[in-house]
Design a protein around this motif. Structure first.
Motif, PDB file in Angstrom:
ATOM      1  N   SER A   1       0.828  -1.209   0.000  1.00 55.27           N
ATOM      2  CA  SER A   1       0.000   0.000   0.000  1.00 55.27           C
ATOM      3  C   SER A   1       0.863   1.261   0.000  1.00 55.27           C
ATOM      4  O   SER A   1       2.075   1.201   0.229  1.00 55.27           O
ATOM      5  CB  SER A   1      -0.914   0.016   1.226  1.00 55.27           C
ATOM      6  OG  SER A   1      -0.135   0.144   2.413  1.00 55.27           O
ATOM      7  N   GLU A   2       0.219   2.384  -0.234  1.00 60.27           N
ATOM      8  CA  GLU A   2       0.947   3.665  -0.235  1.00 60.27           C
ATOM      9  C   GLU A   2       1.512   3.993   1.148  1.00 60.27           C
ATOM     10  O   GLU A   2       2.673   4.391   1.260  1.00 60.27           O
ATOM     11  CB  GLU A   2       0.016   4.777  -0.751  1.00 60.27           C
ATOM     12  CG  GLU A   2       0.729   6.102  -1.029  1.00 60.27           C
ATOM     13  CD  GLU A   2       0.714   7.034   0.175  1.00 60.27           C
ATOM     14  OE1 GLU A   2       1.449   8.032   0.155  1.00 60.27           O
ATOM     15  OE2 GLU A   2      -0.027   6.748   1.145  1.00 60.27           O
ATOM     16  N   PRO A   3       0.753   3.795   2.248  1.00 63.12           N
ATOM     17  CA  PRO A   3       1.358   4.020   3.566  1.00 63.12           C
ATOM     18  C   PRO A   3       2.541   3.095   3.847  1.00 63.12           C
ATOM     19  O   PRO A   3       3.499   3.489   4.516  1.00 63.12           O
ATOM     20  CB  PRO A   3       0.196   3.743   4.529  1.00 63.12           C
ATOM     21  CG  PRO A   3      -1.033   4.013   3.736  1.00 63.12           C
ATOM     22  CD  PRO A   3      -0.693   3.537   2.349  1.00 63.12           C
ATOM     23  N   ALA A   4       2.488   1.867   3.322  1.00 62.18           N
ATOM     24  CA  ALA A   4       3.603   0.939   3.516  1.00 62.18           C
ATOM     25  C   ALA A   4       4.841   1.432   2.778  1.00 62.18           C
ATOM     26  O   ALA A   4       5.965   1.338   3.279  1.00 62.18           O
ATOM     27  CB  ALA A   4       3.215  -0.458   3.037  1.00 62.18           C
ATOM     28  N   ILE A   5       4.649   1.967   1.570  1.00 63.54           N
ATOM     29  CA  ILE A   5       5.773   2.518   0.799  1.00 63.54           C
ATOM     30  C   ILE A   5       6.431   3.655   1.561  1.00 63.54           C
ATOM     31  O   ILE A   5       7.666   3.754   1.636  1.00 63.54           O
ATOM     32  CB  ILE A   5       5.282   2.974  -0.590  1.00 63.54           C
ATOM     33  CG1 ILE A   5       4.998   1.745  -1.464  1.00 63.54           C
ATOM     34  CG2 ILE A   5       6.288   3.903  -1.263  1.00 63.54           C
ATOM     35  CD1 ILE A   5       4.368   2.067  -2.793  1.00 63.54           C
ATOM     36  N   ARG A   6       5.629   4.511   2.176  1.00 62.95           N
ATOM     37  CA  ARG A   6       6.179   5.619   2.965  1.00 62.95           C
ATOM     38  C   ARG A   6       6.939   5.102   4.187  1.00 62.95           C
ATOM     39  O   ARG A   6       8.013   5.613   4.528  1.00 62.95           O
ATOM     40  CB  ARG A   6       5.056   6.567   3.388  1.00 62.95           C
ATOM     41  CG  ARG A   6       4.447   7.349   2.232  1.00 62.95           C
ATOM     42  CD  ARG A   6       3.331   8.266   2.710  1.00 62.95           C
ATOM     43  NE  ARG A   6       2.771   9.029   1.607  1.00 62.95           N
ATOM     44  CZ  ARG A   6       3.230  10.217   1.215  1.00 62.95           C
ATOM     45  NH1 ARG A   6       4.263  10.764   1.844  1.00 62.95           N
ATOM     46  NH2 ARG A   6       2.680  10.850   0.191  1.00 62.95           N
ATOM     47  N   ALA A   7       6.395   4.064   4.826  1.00 63.98           N
ATOM     48  CA  ALA A   7       7.059   3.507   6.003  1.00 63.98           C
ATOM     49  C   ALA A   7       8.401   2.877   5.630  1.00 63.98           C
ATOM     50  O   ALA A   7       9.392   3.025   6.361  1.00 63.98           O
ATOM     51  CB  ALA A   7       6.151   2.470   6.670  1.00 63.98           C
ATOM     52  N   ILE A   8       8.448   2.201   4.501  1.00 68.63           N
ATOM     53  CA  ILE A   8       9.701   1.596   4.041  1.00 68.63           C
ATOM     54  C   ILE A   8      10.721   2.686   3.720  1.00 68.63           C
ATOM     55  O   ILE A   8      11.906   2.575   4.059  1.00 68.63           O
ATOM     56  CB  ILE A   8       9.444   0.704   2.812  1.00 68.63           C
ATOM     57  CG1 ILE A   8       8.600  -0.508   3.201  1.00 68.63           C
ATOM     58  CG2 ILE A   8      10.766   0.243   2.187  1.00 68.63           C
ATOM     59  CD1 ILE A   8       8.080  -1.310   2.023  1.00 68.63           C
ATOM     60  N   ALA A   9      10.268   3.747   3.068  1.00 73.83           N
ATOM     61  CA  ALA A   9      11.166   4.855   2.727  1.00 73.83           C
ATOM     62  C   ALA A   9      11.748   5.476   3.995  1.00 73.83           C
ATOM     63  O   ALA A   9      12.952   5.761   4.069  1.00 73.83           O
ATOM     64  CB  ALA A   9      10.418   5.898   1.915  1.00 73.83           C
ATOM     65  N   ASP A  10      10.915   5.689   5.008  1.00 74.58           N
ATOM     66  CA  ASP A  10      11.402   6.256   6.270  1.00 74.58           C
ATOM     67  C   ASP A  10      12.397   5.317   6.936  1.00 74.58           C
ATOM     68  O   ASP A  10      13.415   5.756   7.488  1.00 74.58           O
ATOM     69  CB  ASP A  10      10.223   6.516   7.215  1.00 74.58           C
ATOM     70  CG  ASP A  10       9.328   7.655   6.738  1.00 74.58           C
ATOM     71  OD1 ASP A  10       9.811   8.497   5.949  1.00 74.58           O
ATOM     72  OD2 ASP A  10       8.158   7.697   7.153  1.00 74.58           O
ATOM     73  N   LEU A  11      12.114   4.019   6.899  1.00 72.06           N
ATOM     74  CA  LEU A  11      12.997   3.034   7.519  1.00 72.06           C
ATOM     75  C   LEU A  11      14.379   3.030   6.877  1.00 72.06           C
ATOM     76  O   LEU A  11      15.399   2.896   7.562  1.00 72.06           O
ATOM     77  CB  LEU A  11      12.366   1.645   7.407  1.00 72.06           C
ATOM     78  CG  LEU A  11      13.183   0.465   7.951  1.00 72.06           C
ATOM     79  CD1 LEU A  11      13.336   0.576   9.467  1.00 72.06           C
ATOM     80  CD2 LEU A  11      12.534  -0.857   7.561  1.00 72.06           C
ATOM     81  N   LEU A  12      14.407   3.202   5.556  1.00 78.00           N
ATOM     82  CA  LEU A  12      15.672   3.100   4.812  1.00 78.00           C
ATOM     83  C   LEU A  12      16.303   4.454   4.501  1.00 78.00           C
ATOM     84  O   LEU A  12      17.375   4.503   3.897  1.00 78.00           O
ATOM     85  CB  LEU A  12      15.437   2.328   3.508  1.00 78.00           C
ATOM     86  CG  LEU A  12      14.978   0.877   3.681  1.00 78.00           C
ATOM     87  CD1 LEU A  12      14.710   0.247   2.323  1.00 78.00           C
ATOM     88  CD2 LEU A  12      16.012   0.068   4.445  1.00 78.00           C
ATOM     89  N   GLY A  13      15.637   5.528   4.893  1.00 70.11           N
ATOM     90  CA  GLY A  13      16.187   6.858   4.613  1.00 70.11           C
ATOM     91  C   GLY A  13      16.155   7.196   3.133  1.00 70.11           C
ATOM     92  O   GLY A  13      17.088   7.798   2.610  1.00 70.11           O
ATOM     93  N   MET A  14      15.076   6.807   2.464  1.00 73.30           N
ATOM     94  CA  MET A  14      14.937   7.038   1.026  1.00 73.30           C
ATOM     95  C   MET A  14      13.820   8.038   0.759  1.00 73.30           C
ATOM     96  O   MET A  14      12.892   8.188   1.561  1.00 73.30           O
ATOM     97  CB  MET A  14      14.602   5.725   0.301  1.00 73.30           C
ATOM     98  CG  MET A  14      15.656   4.656   0.412  1.00 73.30           C
ATOM     99  SD  MET A  14      15.129   3.070  -0.326  1.00 73.30           S
ATOM    100  CE  MET A  14      15.041   3.496  -2.074  1.00 73.30           C
TER     101      MET A  14
END
Length: 220
Positions: free
Chosen positions: A55-68
């Motif tokens: 999902s879109e919220p999951a994509i944002r969470a992954i980006a925050d986790l990886l600093g992307m």
């Protein structure tokens, strides 16, 4: 390749499960600290295993986790067709191969079963339990026609086979995966037809190695 977009309806939030966090940290630790973004594909996969889709919220969470940047994770998720961008069935995700070998062997019959029982292509069933789509070659051409259902290959299928498989998933059963004919994996149907002599494998047919005569080394 068709354009891949995020689903119109998105959940309000996303949270990593404890198990997903643990596995994500394991993947991140494989890379130098300044290369943690290299873990984006396996972490997207972990999220898909947790939620069934990305999902879109999951994509944002992954980006925050990886600093992307968010757009970088979105680019990866929309490029690889293994990532589902909309909700899939809670019982089964059915991906029918429609490439030439499977098409010639009857994949259209399998797709008709999916259309009749689930709905048009790339559709979630009315009860939310099944989702199906046509995909490109899954690399099991010898076992055509075939489908990947959830994580496993179901091969040498007929329309009747697929109907039974859907019935089994609907009943909460776990259908046996693999070929639906008399073969092991991709071996010939009915068993091997060549190199069947047991002597070829028990060593009895091996000829003794002749000893070479002793020779003196040639001096320069």
């Amino acid at each position: 390749m068709s354009v891949r977009r995020l689903a119109k309806e998105q959940p309000a939030t996303f949270a990593f499960s404890k198990e997903t966090v643990k596995k994500a940290e394991w993947w991140i630790a494989k890379y130098p600290a300044d290369r943690r973004q290299s873990a984006v594909i396996p972490i997207l996969w972990l999220v898909q295993k947790q939620e069934g889709w990305v999902s879109e919220p999951a994509i944002r969470a992954i980006a925050d986790l990886l600093g992307m940047a968010y757009i970088r994770v979105l680019e990866v998720a929309t490029f690889y067709t293994m990532f589902m961008l909309e909700p899939v069935g809670s019982a089964a995700l059915i991906q029918v191969c429609g490439t030439t070998p499977c098409m010639l062997r009857g994949s259209n019959d399998l797709m008709k079963v999916c259309k009749d029982r689930i709905g048009p292509k790339q559709t979630l069933s009315a009860d939310g339990r099944f989702y199906w789509e046509e995909v490109e070659c899954l690399g099991a051409c010898v076992n055509a026609p075939m489908a990947m259902i959830n994580d496993y290959y179901f091969e040498d299928l007929t329309a009747a086979d697929l109907n039974q498989i859907i019935d089994d998933f609907a009943a909460g059963k776990t259908p046996e995966r693999g070929p639906r004919v008399d073969r092991i994996n991709s071996a010939p149907e009915g068993g091997a037809l060549t190199l069947t002599d047991p002597k070829l494998y028990d060593g009895s047919a091996a000829k003794p190695i002749k000893k070479l005569p002793n020779t003196e080394p040639v001096s320069a």
